[in-house]
Design a protein around this motif. Structure first.
Motif, short mmCIF file in Angstrom:
data_model
loop_
_atom_site.label_atom_id
_atom_site.label_comp_id
_atom_site.label_asym_id
_atom_site.label_seq_id
_atom_site.Cartn_x
_atom_site.Cartn_y
_atom_site.Cartn_z
N LEU A 5 -0.78 -16.82 -3.29
CA LEU A 5 -1.12 -15.83 -2.53
C LEU A 5 -0.11 -14.64 -2.68
O LEU A 5 -0.69 -13.58 -2.50
N LEU A 6 1.21 -15.02 -2.76
CA LEU A 6 2.18 -13.84 -2.93
C LEU A 6 1.99 -13.26 -4.22
O LEU A 6 1.99 -11.85 -4.35
N GLN A 7 1.84 -13.83 -5.19
CA GLN A 7 1.35 -13.35 -6.53
C GLN A 7 0.25 -12.62 -6.62
O GLN A 7 0.16 -11.06 -7.18
N ASP A 8 -0.82 -12.98 -5.84
CA ASP A 8 -2.01 -12.04 -5.79
C ASP A 8 -1.81 -10.84 -4.88
O ASP A 8 -2.13 -9.81 -5.26
N ALA A 9 -0.86 -10.82 -4.05
CA ALA A 9 -0.47 -9.78 -2.91
C ALA A 9 0.12 -8.83 -4.09
O ALA A 9 0.05 -7.49 -3.90
N ARG A 10 1.05 -9.38 -4.70
CA ARG A 10 2.00 -8.44 -5.67
C ARG A 10 1.01 -7.69 -6.58
O ARG A 10 1.07 -6.33 -6.69
N GLU A 11 -0.14 -8.12 -7.21
CA GLU A 11 -0.82 -7.79 -8.17
C GLU A 11 -1.76 -6.42 -7.41
O GLU A 11 -1.85 -5.33 -7.98
N HIS A 12 -2.33 -6.92 -6.32
CA HIS A 12 -2.90 -5.90 -5.37
C HIS A 12 -2.06 -4.64 -4.89
O HIS A 12 -2.71 -3.52 -5.17
N MET A 13 -0.83 -4.92 -4.73
CA MET A 13 0.05 -3.91 -4.14
C MET A 13 0.19 -2.88 -5.45
O MET A 13 0.58 -1.83 -5.29
N ASP A 14 0.44 -3.40 -6.52
CA ASP A 14 0.95 -2.81 -7.85
C ASP A 14 -0.40 -1.82 -8.03
O ASP A 14 -0.26 -0.73 -8.43
N LYS A 15 -1.41 -2.37 -8.00
CA LYS A 15 -2.69 -1.84 -8.27
C LYS A 15 -2.92 -0.45 -7.16
O LYS A 15 -3.32 0.51 -7.77
N SER A 16 -2.60 -0.66 -6.14
CA SER A 16 -2.53 0.44 -4.98
C SER A 16 -1.46 1.68 -5.17
O SER A 16 -1.97 2.67 -5.17
N VAL A 17 -0.30 1.12 -5.84
CA VAL A 17 0.71 2.16 -6.12
C VAL A 17 0.14 2.78 -7.37
O VAL A 17 0.18 3.87 -7.51
N ASP A 18 -0.33 2.19 -8.54
CA ASP A 18 -0.98 2.85 -9.59
C ASP A 18 -2.01 3.73 -9.33
O ASP A 18 -2.26 4.97 -9.86
N ALA A 19 -2.97 3.26 -8.38
CA ALA A 19 -4.03 4.34 -7.77
C ALA A 19 -3.37 5.54 -7.17
O ALA A 19 -4.01 6.53 -7.43
N THR A 20 -2.54 5.23 -6.25
CA THR A 20 -1.98 6.67 -5.82
C THR A 20 -1.03 7.47 -6.80
O THR A 20 -1.51 8.80 -6.53
#
Length: 185
Positions: A5-20
């Motif tokens: 779950l934590l690894q999945d959260a990290r990946e999704h947050m990284d994608k959010s930062v990249d999108a921004t």
């Protein structure tokens, strides 16, 4: 399970930062960049289509963008979409090519662009907080189902909060850099 779950959260947050980060690239800073037109969608035969799929975009000079449509019949639609967008550029075309001269930014326009960038950053923060909320919910479900103890859940929540703070700080740093770039005269 919790680590997944934590690894999945990290990946999704990284994608959010990249999108921004990519959205920041589409905000004008006084230099010509093809990424300025990334957010523009054109009404192409009734379908909203990204401009970069309909034309080749070049920064031929420091203050000039050229847009060369693949289909010459779409030039009016592209011109209209650019006029209606929030980038503040006026297109001129010669029937083959659309030229976008990028004027110097005045102080008022710089302030408006800073507001746009702050809004984009806030959208990124909200996305990160939504990811945190969803993972917190999943952690509580694991605890309630008996698959994880409350101590494990608490440690995971602390790690998740630390990760969230780290990603929000990363976004804030990107925002600060973009604001300085916009306000630079």
């Amino acid at each position: 399970m919790i680590d997944d779950l934590l690894q999945d959260a990290r990946e999704h947050m990284d994608k959010s930062v990249d999108a921004t980060r990519q959205k920041f690239g589409s905000v004008r800073t006084g230099r010509a960049s093809p990424s300025l037109l990334d957010r523009i969608n054109v009404d192409y035969y009734g379908a909203q289509t990204p401009l970069k799929q309909l034309a080749t975009i070049h920064a031929s000079e420091a203050r000039l963008l050229t847009v060369q449509p693949y289909d010459k019949n779409s030039i009016k639609s592209i011109e209209r979409a650019i006029m209606e967008s929030d980038i503040g550029l006026t297109p001129s075309n010669d029937g083959q090519l659309i030229r976008l001269a990028i004027p110097e930014l005045n102080e008022e326009r710089r302030r408006q662009l800073v507001k746009v960038v702050r809004q984009l950053a806030e959208e990124g923060r909200v996305a990160i907080r939504n990811i945190r909320r969803d993972v917190m919910h999943d952690l509580r479900e694991l605890r309630d189902a008996g698959e994880a103890g409350s101590d494990d859940e608490h440690r995971a929540e602390e790690a998740l909060q630390k990760l969230t703070d780290e990603k929000v700080h990363e976004l804030d740093a990107l925002l600060k850099g973009k604001e300085e770039e916009i306000l630079e005269v």
